[in-house]
Design an enzyme around this catalytic site. Structure first.
Site, PDB file in Angstrom:
ATOM      1  N   HIS A  39      -4.200  -0.614   7.743  1.00 22.76           N
ATOM      2  CA  HIS A  39      -4.590  -1.694   8.366  1.00 22.76           C
ATOM      3  C   HIS A  39      -5.363  -1.249   9.935  1.00 22.76           C
ATOM      4  O   HIS A  39      -5.288  -0.217  10.126  1.00 22.76           O
ATOM      5  CB  HIS A  39      -3.377  -2.525   8.808  1.00 22.76           C
ATOM      6  CG  HIS A  39      -2.873  -3.154   7.229  1.00 22.76           C
ATOM      7  ND1 HIS A  39      -1.889  -2.970   6.893  1.00 22.76           N
ATOM      8  CD2 HIS A  39      -3.619  -3.911   6.536  1.00 22.76           C
ATOM      9  CE1 HIS A  39      -1.540  -3.598   5.636  1.00 22.76           C
ATOM     10  NE2 HIS A  39      -2.695  -4.084   5.507  1.00 22.76           N
ATOM     11  N   MET A  84       7.616   0.907   5.974  1.00 20.66           N
ATOM     12  CA  MET A  84       7.537   0.736   7.334  1.00 20.66           C
ATOM     13  C   MET A  84       8.596  -0.496   7.772  1.00 20.66           C
ATOM     14  O   MET A  84       9.418  -0.263   8.593  1.00 20.66           O
ATOM     15  CB  MET A  84       6.325   0.194   7.627  1.00 20.66           C
ATOM     16  CG  MET A  84       6.211  -0.213   9.188  1.00 20.66           C
ATOM     17  SD  MET A  84       4.594  -0.369   9.955  1.00 20.66           S
ATOM     18  CE  MET A  84       4.044  -1.927   9.183  1.00 20.66           C
ATOM     19  N   VAL A  85       8.716  -1.467   6.760  1.00 19.58           N
ATOM     20  CA  VAL A  85       9.411  -2.810   7.294  1.00 19.58           C
ATOM     21  C   VAL A  85      11.143  -2.325   6.780  1.00 19.58           C
ATOM     22  O   VAL A  85      11.711  -2.519   7.651  1.00 19.58           O
ATOM     23  CB  VAL A  85       9.107  -3.877   6.307  1.00 19.58           C
ATOM     24  CG1 VAL A  85      10.015  -4.965   6.575  1.00 19.58           C
ATOM     25  CG2 VAL A  85       7.804  -4.274   7.010  1.00 19.58           C
ATOM     26  N   PRO A 112       6.115 -12.785   7.656  1.00 18.77           N
ATOM     27  CA  PRO A 112       5.584 -12.112   9.129  1.00 18.77           C
ATOM     28  C   PRO A 112       3.946 -11.970   9.183  1.00 18.77           C
ATOM     29  O   PRO A 112       3.092 -12.198   8.202  1.00 18.77           O
ATOM     30  CB  PRO A 112       6.132 -10.652   8.661  1.00 18.77           C
ATOM     31  CG  PRO A 112       6.964 -10.718   7.399  1.00 18.77           C
ATOM     32  CD  PRO A 112       6.495 -11.772   6.577  1.00 18.77           C
ATOM     33  N   SER A 128       4.519 -12.733   3.542  1.00 18.37           N
ATOM     34  CA  SER A 128       3.390 -12.131   4.360  1.00 18.37           C
ATOM     35  C   SER A 128       2.412 -13.334   4.841  1.00 18.37           C
ATOM     36  O   SER A 128       2.205 -14.409   3.966  1.00 18.37           O
ATOM     37  CB  SER A 128       2.450 -11.100   3.590  1.00 18.37           C
ATOM     38  OG  SER A 128       1.178 -11.055   4.369  1.00 18.37           O
ATOM     39  N   SER A 129       1.690 -13.298   5.951  1.00 19.54           N
ATOM     40  CA  SER A 129       1.009 -14.191   6.329  1.00 19.54           C
ATOM     41  C   SER A 129      -0.273 -14.450   5.593  1.00 19.54           C
ATOM     42  O   SER A 129      -1.128 -15.313   5.528  1.00 19.54           O
ATOM     43  CB  SER A 129       0.485 -14.098   7.758  1.00 19.54           C
ATOM     44  OG  SER A 129      -0.108 -12.931   7.790  1.00 19.54           O
ATOM     45  N   CYS A 130      -0.567 -13.524   4.630  1.00 24.49           N
ATOM     46  CA  CYS A 130      -1.774 -13.344   3.569  1.00 24.49           C
ATOM     47  C   CYS A 130      -1.691 -14.593   2.742  1.00 24.49           C
ATOM     48  O   CYS A 130      -2.492 -15.020   1.909  1.00 24.49           O
ATOM     49  CB  CYS A 130      -2.237 -12.205   3.126  1.00 24.49           C
ATOM     50  SG  CYS A 130      -0.895 -11.502   1.669  1.00 24.49           S
ATOM     51  N   TYR A 178      -1.776 -10.003  -4.787  1.00 21.95           N
ATOM     52  CA  TYR A 178      -0.882  -9.905  -3.905  1.00 21.95           C
ATOM     53  C   TYR A 178      -0.032 -10.919  -3.319  1.00 21.95           C
ATOM     54  O   TYR A 178       1.181 -11.326  -3.297  1.00 21.95           O
ATOM     55  CB  TYR A 178      -1.149  -8.778  -2.792  1.00 21.95           C
ATOM     56  CG  TYR A 178       0.049  -8.590  -1.868  1.00 21.95           C
ATOM     57  CD1 TYR A 178       0.777  -7.517  -2.331  1.00 21.95           C
ATOM     58  CD2 TYR A 178       0.085  -9.307  -0.594  1.00 21.95           C
ATOM     59  CE1 TYR A 178       2.067  -7.206  -1.563  1.00 21.95           C
ATOM     60  CE2 TYR A 178       1.175  -8.740   0.241  1.00 21.95           C
ATOM     61  CZ  TYR A 178       2.332  -7.478  -0.004  1.00 21.95           C
ATOM     62  OH  TYR A 178       3.183  -7.480   0.701  1.00 21.95           O
ATOM     63  N   LYS A 226       3.694 -12.762  -4.114  1.00 23.38           N
ATOM     64  CA  LYS A 226       4.679 -13.149  -2.946  1.00 23.38           C
ATOM     65  C   LYS A 226       4.979 -14.700  -2.933  1.00 23.38           C
ATOM     66  O   LYS A 226       6.234 -15.063  -2.515  1.00 23.38           O
ATOM     67  CB  LYS A 226       3.991 -12.717  -1.459  1.00 23.38           C
ATOM     68  CG  LYS A 226       4.048 -11.286  -1.367  1.00 23.38           C
ATOM     69  CD  LYS A 226       5.198 -10.767  -1.018  1.00 23.38           C
ATOM     70  CE  LYS A 226       5.370  -9.212  -0.591  1.00 23.38           C
ATOM     71  NZ  LYS A 226       6.716  -8.742  -0.416  1.00 23.38           N
TER      72      LYS A 226
END
Length: 326
Positions: free
Chosen positions: A188, A24-25, A172, A116-118, A145, A149
């Site tokens: 999601h 997707m990105v 993001p 990632s914001s995670c 994950y 990152k």
């Protein structure tokens, strides 16, 4: 060795590699980069295994990319993350280490590592500033994950600081948009709610169940806005310190459910299963650094979801009453 340069980076005429171009990105980055008059480079997974250091380095030596966006990753939902933590940690670390190391050795002019914001602590102060990184424990369901990152972003920063490379990292917020994943086991919240409500509508069911109380608040960004922000930052941003990319707006999951029901035209009841987990009560990024540089999103949440739903209906066979998806 590449030296740090404070002048804007010009993508025109450059060989630009988007690693992970089918996701997707990555696919959004390709669409956005078409406007930059650059020489876009891609390579299918069948030809190069990015978890192999030799494969990665050999291909990069042949292709000689001058700018690199690392959007390649093994991704999945809560279930997949919980079931395969070793695979998520190993594969994502290998991808990031192999690409970043080869980029340094080959003298790539500029590189962007997408995080990632995670990666932020589960109980970070809201809105989450970049300085919150590594100040607390991670959300357990995606810890593997997130650790991968973080390692990749720290490696990019280390190369920038040690060798003067123009290697940057971005974080993001929650994304949605074209080429999103509608598999209910891995998707999601936005694509999952679209699919649930669409299927309920065509099956004439009178209710849809949403996990949790509906009170948690989340921030969402359309993937085309993310791609635009990434290209903007590739040109303008030079600091080895990571920078947040978000919309600056948040919505309660309950409000989101009713918004999607309205877009899909599902007229049944929305039932909140309060026995299911809510997750973090709030997750909003502080994007003041990005705003100060002059970038802001252009796609509103409703318009973005409407576009996603219309596009998905055209590619999904569910509109004919079938429930097998491409």
């Amino acid at each position: 060795m590449t030296s740090m340069d404070e002048s804007p980076y010009d993508l025109r005429g450059k060989r630009v590699w988007v690693a992970g171009h089918r996701g997707m990105v990555g696919s959004a980055l390709l669409r956005r980069l078409e406007d930059e008059n650059c020489d876009l480079q891609t390579v299918p997974r069948s030809e190069v295994d990015l978890t192999s250091q030799a494969d990665t380095a050999n291909w990069m030596r042949k292709a000689r990319p001058e700018a690199v966006f690392i959007a390649a990753a093994r991704v999945g939902g809560i279930s997949a993350n919980a079931r395969y933590p070793a695979e998520f940690l190993v594969e994502n670390v290998l991808i990031l280490v192999n690409v970043i190391k080869a980029a340094s050795e080959l003298g790539v002019e500029k590189l962007m590592c997408l995080g990632s914001s995670c990666i932020y602590p589960k109980h970070a102060e809201q809105p989450i500033r970049e300085e919150a990184l590594l100040t607390g424990s991670l959300e357990p369901t995606n810890e593997a994950y997130a650790i991968a990152k973080i390692a990749g972003m720290k490696l990019a920063s280390a190369y920038a600081e040690e060798y003067g490379h123009r290697f940057i990292s971005v974080m993001p917020t929650n994304l949605y948009g074209r080429n999103d994943n509608f598999d209910l086991d891995h998707s999601h919240v936005i694509p999952a709610l679209i699919r649930k409500m669409h299927e309920a509508k065509i099956a004439h069911r009178d209710s849809v169940v949403v996990w949790g109380t509906g009170t948690p608040r989340r921030e969402f960004l359309h993937v085309d806005d993310l791609a635009d922000a990434c290209v903007f930052l590739m040109k303008q941003y030079e600091s080895p310190k990571p920078i947040n990319i978000g919309s600056g707006e948040e919505i309660a999951i309950g409000e989101l459910a009713f918004l999607i029901a309205d877009i899909v035209d599902f007229r049944g009841h929305i039932v909140f299963d309060t026995l299911k987990p809510d997750g973090a009560p709030r997750k909003l990024l502080d994007c003041s650094r990005l705003r100060a540089l002059g970038w802001s999103p252009s796609i509103g949440l409703r318009a973005g979801i409407e576009e996603l739903y219309d596009r998905w209906k055209k590619t999904s066979r569910s509109v004919q009453g079938r429930h097998d998806y491409p």
